[in-house]
Enzyme design. Structure first.
Site, PDB file in Angstrom:
ATOM      1  N   ASP A  19     -22.710   0.632  -4.662  1.00  0.00           N
ATOM      2  CA  ASP A  19     -21.717   0.435  -3.614  1.00  0.00           C
ATOM      3  C   ASP A  19     -20.848  -0.754  -4.006  1.00  0.00           C
ATOM      4  O   ASP A  19     -21.258  -1.596  -4.818  1.00  0.00           O
ATOM      5  CB  ASP A  19     -22.428   0.186  -2.286  1.00  0.00           C
ATOM      6  CG  ASP A  19     -21.464  -0.037  -1.149  1.00  0.00           C
ATOM      7  OD1 ASP A  19     -20.596   0.817  -0.935  1.00  0.00           O
ATOM      8  OD2 ASP A  19     -21.564  -1.090  -0.489  1.00  0.00           O
ATOM      9  N   ASP A  21     -18.136  -2.924  -1.728  1.00  0.00           N
ATOM     10  CA  ASP A  21     -17.969  -4.061  -0.832  1.00  0.00           C
ATOM     11  C   ASP A  21     -19.324  -4.539  -0.338  1.00  0.00           C
ATOM     12  O   ASP A  21     -20.101  -3.784   0.234  1.00  0.00           O
ATOM     13  CB  ASP A  21     -17.081  -3.678   0.358  1.00  0.00           C
ATOM     14  CG  ASP A  21     -16.457  -4.882   1.035  1.00  0.00           C
ATOM     15  OD1 ASP A  21     -16.714  -6.010   0.587  1.00  0.00           O
ATOM     16  OD2 ASP A  21     -15.727  -4.705   2.010  1.00  0.00           O
TER      17      ASP A  21
END
Length: 340
Positions: A19, A21
């Site tokens: 992932d 952010d």
């Protein structure tokens, strides 16, 4: 219970699905140490895939941003929920089929890549796809809502209810999805985490026989990995803090836990559950007394988190409520990565 890996994760797994952010960057800046940790993982032979529920930005734009932060990334290393949504549609529709697009450039580019034709909300089409679109007009949303209600096949890029902006946390595409579902009575086919298509598309594009999902969110990253039967690593550089960790239901619990991406370069020993109910990890011992967490000992911060997580989950499973961590005070390692 957390898992165990006798070898560093970057040797035990051949693909890290990362992932972005809260894991690789926060806002516009790289998470401290992240570029070096990722370069080391790649040097060890691990493939790196950067996956995101954000359907607005094309992979090339995401890769360029990562490169500016010193992160090793090429456009082919980036997989978005827009690409996953386009794959869902391409598997169902004939080549060259028209698809109503309510979304941004990332979604348009993904449709064209798989040979589908994005069209307007009034045009004849075989399906509709929606994604984050800050400039979408209400009249277009209304038209799409009616067409979905009337039977047009619908794929949503993701169902994230919120996302960070320079002016604070704002409504995400998931708010629109809920609105459309409520009006139409139709459930969207979802491409992004925690649904399966995004992770499947990542493996298809990047390869890897033994993937590891790496994220900071329990409800999307970790839950998505579990939906796909993939081991997961939760890092504490993003949205998950102590309160969220202790309240995690079984389907949101990670295989591994680390303060940051440095956890890829280390072995992971599962905490030991003692007969008296205590949990020991390294030099730390955690237990729940009268509903409150108590931690004693000393050691590395990551071992503190692992002991606390397992003790807290055991209490949650037994009593149905999360343990009270308010009394821990200074027992929390001062250099904890989550900053909470």
């Amino acid at each position: 219970m957390l898992g165990s890996s006798g070898a560093p994760l970057q040797e035990s797994y051949d693909l890290a699905m990362l992932d972005l952010d809260g894991v690789v960057y926060v806002g516009g800046e790289a998470v401290p140490g992240a570029p070096a940790h990722l370069a080391a993982a790649r040097a060890a032979g691990m493939r790196l895939a950067y996956i995101t529920n954000n359907a607005a930005r094309p992979p090339g734009t995401v890769a360029e941003h990562l490169q500016e932060l010193g992160v090793p990334a090429e456009p082919d290393d980036v997989v978005t929920s827009a690409q996953a949504a386009a794959r869902v549609l391409a598997d169902r529709l004939a080549p060259g089929a028209a698809v109503v697009l309510l979304g941004a450039d990332g979604l348009r580019e993904a449709l064209l890549e798989v040979g589908l034709v994005p069209v307007g909300v009034e045009d004849e089409a075989a399906a509709v796809v929606t994604g984050y679109a800050p400039e979408a007009l209400w009249r277009d949303i209304m038209r799409v809502a009616v067409r979905i209600r009337d039977g047009l096949f619908w794929v949503a890029s993701n169902t994230d209810l919120s996302f960070p902006t320079p002016f604070g946390v704002a409504p995400g595409h998931g708010v629109l999805v809920e609105t459309l579902e409520r009006f139409s009575g139709v459930r969207a086919v979802v491409a992004g985490k925690p649904a399966r298509p995004l992770l499947d598309e990542t493996v298809r594009r990047v390869g890897g026989r033994r993937p590891l999902m790496v994220g900071d969110r329990l409800d999307t990253d970790i839950a998505g990995g579990r939906v796909c039967g993939v081991d997961t690593l939760l890092v504490l550089t993003g949205v998950t803090g102590l309160e969220e960790l202790l309240a995690a239901p079984p389907q949101w619990r990670p295989t591994y836990l680390a303060p940051d991406l440095g956890g890829l370069a280390t072995a992971h020993a599962a905490p030991e559950r003692l007969r008296d109910g205590r949990v020991r990890a390294g030099g730390w011992t955690a237990r729940v007394e009268g509903g409150a967490l108590v931690v004693t000992g000393d050691g590395r911060p990551e071992e503190w988190w692992r002991a606390v997580a397992v003790a807290g989950w055991a209490h949650l499973d037994a009593h149905g409520i999360a343990a009270d961590a308010s009394g821990l005070g200074q027992a929390v390692p001062p250099d904890r990565a989550a900053g909470r």
